[in-house]
Design an enzyme around this catalytic site. Sequence first.
Site, PDB file in Angstrom:
ATOM      1  CE  LYS A 101      -2.425   0.731   3.757  1.00  0.00           C
ATOM      2  NZ  LYS A 101      -1.946   1.773   4.421  1.00  0.00           N
ATOM      3  NE  ARG A 177      -5.162   1.780  10.495  1.00  0.00           N
ATOM      4  CZ  ARG A 177      -4.567   2.948  10.628  1.00  0.00           C
ATOM      5  NH1 ARG A 177      -5.273   3.814  11.168  1.00  0.00           N
ATOM      6  NH2 ARG A 177      -3.425   2.959  10.196  1.00  0.00           N
ATOM      7  NE  ARG A 212       7.681  -5.323   7.325  1.00  0.00           N
ATOM      8  CZ  ARG A 212       6.437  -5.040   7.322  1.00  0.00           C
ATOM      9  NH1 ARG A 212       5.961  -4.295   6.219  1.00  0.00           N
ATOM     10  NH2 ARG A 212       5.739  -5.412   8.543  1.00  0.00           N
ATOM     11  NE  ARG A 241       7.790  -2.968  11.653  1.00  0.00           N
ATOM     12  CZ  ARG A 241       6.619  -2.753  11.237  1.00  0.00           C
ATOM     13  NH1 ARG A 241       6.675  -1.882  10.062  1.00  0.00           N
ATOM     14  NH2 ARG A 241       5.410  -2.708  11.896  1.00  0.00           N
ATOM     15  NE  ARG A 252       1.041  -6.234  12.012  1.00  0.00           N
ATOM     16  CZ  ARG A 252       2.419  -6.435  11.397  1.00  0.00           C
ATOM     17  NH1 ARG A 252       3.360  -7.003  11.933  1.00  0.00           N
ATOM     18  NH2 ARG A 252       2.900  -5.442  10.496  1.00  0.00           N
TER      19      ARG A 252
END
Length: 611
Positions: A101, A177, A212, A241, A252
């Site tokens: 995104k 959201r 990532r 992360r 998530r």
Amino acid sequence: MMMLNYSQSLPHLHTVPSSSPARLSTRILPPNNYSPQLYSLHSSVSFSSSSSSSLKLSSQSFHHAPFNLNAKPNHKWGLKVMCSKSEPLKVMISGAPASGKGTQCEMIVKKFGLVHVSTGDLLRAEVAAGTEIGNKAKDYMNSGRLVPDEIVTAMVKARLMQKDAKENGWLLDGYPRSFAQAQSLEEMKIRPDIYIVLDVPDEILVDRCVGRRLDPVTGKIYHITYFPPENEEIKERLVKRPDDTEEKVKSRLQIYKQNAEAILSTYLDILKKIDGNRPKEAIFKEVESLLLCVKENEETEKLAKVSGSEKRLILGQHRASLSQESWRGIPTRLNNIPHSREIREYFYNDVLQATARAINAGKTRLKVKINIPELNPEMDVYRIGTLMELVRTVALSFADDGKRVKVCVQGSMGEGALVGMPLQLAGTRKILEFMDWGEYGARDAFIRIGSIGAKEVDEQDDMYILVAPQNAVGNCIIDDLKAMTDAAGARPVVLVNPRLKDVPSSSGIMQIMGREKRLEYAASFEICYFFRLLYYAGTQYPIMGALRMSYPYTYELYKRIDESPGKEKYESLASFSKRPTGEEINDAFEGKDRSKVKKASGFWGLLSGIF
């Protein structure tokens, strides 16, 4: 829940770019006063000059009748419309973590100049600035609580009301959201023109997140597999992360799905779901196409709302073709032949709009591929007349804009069937010469009939329309075609229903010598319009669906549905950034996930030779 994406490419009124004056005016100009700043509205409109101060509009009636080569087209003047400045785009984009995104937001902002609005950025900015809203948000954040919806929504509204967002348009990133946030925005009259959702399979998202890595020095994001760091020094300092573990990513994703599904009902009518498991450039091409379509739809709707006598005079009888809500989509009963004039005119105008858009965009080597039953002369040679009507509509429209158009047929096809030449083209040059090209001198002055070849290219020509160029046994048209396009230079050349696959002669020479270069040249023409009905392999009935592309929009796949005896409709099924294979069409009809590896199977793998 799987949502199929699509974009509607409607027959549109051509409008001037957003830099145009913020007003609407009409002018009646003779063709030789063509101005590139003006575009034409061609909707079977004729004019009467009996009154000095008013125009009389008459609409050509549609009726069920075979084609009429001597029908007199109304092409004396072009109705020129200067449209007001475009309304700025309002876009919402949603996607799961690692869906890409952020990358698409960057590309959208760069292309369209929208103001990028992210709630995370807003919160940080408001807190740093010490505003009233920022201080309230800070209290919640410091205590470890979520910032209430009313505070976040108030921040979003305040940002969207600022001058730059109102003038340039906005891109709302990842918000709302929840259903409550969406309803709050609705109550505040904050609604986007389009709601884009990037759809990526869960396993791909998990892989993207787990692999990532973050560079703490530059803030740049890498991936150990798909986007590794440039050197060992950067690689050594990369960190992961803490929430990029498989367990946390899946959690998530579950939360995102629940929220996203709750929001869908609010934006279902403007939802466009896009396959996000592709290269970023391919994804953005589809996004860009959707946003361009939205801009054009808004222009036509805005024009239809203009008050006063001009609106009543110009648009009174054409509101249906200018409104997205009243667009009827693909005509029905397409297997009933001969087609009614209404159906034929629909396709003529559809082809014209796509061709004009492509030429206005600077495209010079174009091809139109349309094969409705009425335009398939292989089944009945008489249908070549419908193809001639299509060519006449396109040629006269460009002539109205002051362009000198040469309409060409290969060989001296006015003398009847020649050995080695395509039978269905026999006599078509004479047909073109005998056709009625209007009462106002368009023929010879703006439209001339010629053949395919370099010798037919004259200095005064502005563009060329080539009628069904095709190879035949012992006669390859590609060499003559290439010589013609070389001589034409930057002038547009439009091929209407070409058939440029090599056909072997008895000696096999045509099939072998230079074949690769010929096919490479044939493929260099860009499709600006494509329409094909879909059947089960080896049949011509019943129609199962249709595939359509109109430049610059995506390929749209439609499924034909019988509603009741004698009634049917075409329902949008999927969209594709490039022409889909039979395998992809098969998967779309069966509801399979396009992102997964497929094997050719099913009826749709052999769709009437269209691929």
